[in-house]
Write an enzyme that holds these catalytic residues in place. Sequence first.
Site, mmCIF file in Angstrom:
data_model
loop_
_atom_site.group_PDB
_atom_site.id
_atom_site.type_symbol
_atom_site.label_atom_id
_atom_site.label_comp_id
_atom_site.label_asym_id
_atom_site.label_seq_id
_atom_site.Cartn_x
_atom_site.Cartn_y
_atom_site.Cartn_z
ATOM 1 N N HIS A 1 0.820 -1.215 0.000
ATOM 2 C CA HIS A 1 0.000 0.000 0.000
ATOM 3 C C HIS A 1 0.849 1.257 0.000
ATOM 4 O O HIS A 1 2.083 1.204 -0.007
ATOM 5 C CB HIS A 1 -0.978 -0.013 1.184
ATOM 6 C CG HIS A 1 -0.338 -0.098 2.547
ATOM 7 N ND1 HIS A 1 0.521 0.847 3.037
ATOM 8 C CD2 HIS A 1 -0.469 -1.030 3.528
ATOM 9 C CE1 HIS A 1 0.888 0.523 4.260
ATOM 10 N NE2 HIS A 1 0.315 -0.628 4.583
ATOM 11 N N CYS B 1 2.620 -5.163 6.614
ATOM 12 C CA CYS B 1 2.421 -4.878 5.189
ATOM 13 C C CYS B 1 3.665 -4.216 4.613
ATOM 14 O O CYS B 1 4.624 -3.939 5.323
ATOM 15 C CB CYS B 1 1.208 -3.962 5.003
ATOM 16 S SG CYS B 1 -0.339 -4.635 5.649
#
Length: 265
Positions: A184, A192
């Site tokens: 992201h 992440c």
Amino acid sequence: MKSTAKIIAGLALTGLLGACSVHKPVTATAKASTTAVKPQANRKIYYIPSPSLSGQRTVEDNLQSYSAATRKLTPYFAKAKVSYPPREVILIALKQEMKLELWAKGSGEFSFIRDYHIQAASGVAGPKLRQGDRQVPEGIYRIAELNPNSHYHLSMKINYPNEFDRFHAGQEGRTKLGSGIFIHGKAASIGCLAMGDKAIEELFVLTAQVGSENVKVVIAPHDPRTYPLKADSEEDPEWTPELYSIISRKIKALSPGVKSTKNGL
């Protein structure tokens, strides 16, 4: 009244800090994190995302909004002599180097296109084993879904846990493996890969144009072209060498005899 406001604010912050593992694609979610990658595993939280979004958008909306990303990518593809959009894409994420390499193929073999700096990732070398361990997974994954309404600008969900992860968890009786692992934007994350907004625009648009089913993501603890992958900790599961052999073969097959490549044109 002030006490109530403080309690609400505290609950909101707690929700944001835990949201990376429960971030759902398409619907709006929020995540915040430490930026910890071995050997610096305990950095302070320095970014809290805004809890609001401007509205629900579609993937097609973002393809129009970020059409400039295509213009930025095409010179890299032209230099590599790969047609745009390509037929297939492989993203290689190197945790120690904090780098994500973009490889693509048209009608020929895979070619290196460019690389990106990973702005933030959490955990240390080693596979992700359970929910809440803050580990970035390691293995070979695919893009499961594109999220055009992320609190982290844009996001792409990988299919952790994959078949390999689930098989070994079953053998060991592990449950609650975690989920909601994304590539992201922004510059903070728990579990992440945070790429920054400009980079995720390019990767999101490219994936949408190629088709997520044609994009693989290989995540390694470090670059096996530099030195071999091996378990660094006694806490790593006994199947870690098997996993690292799979990862190493996949990466080396793309660039036999070639070490990690510099960024840019």
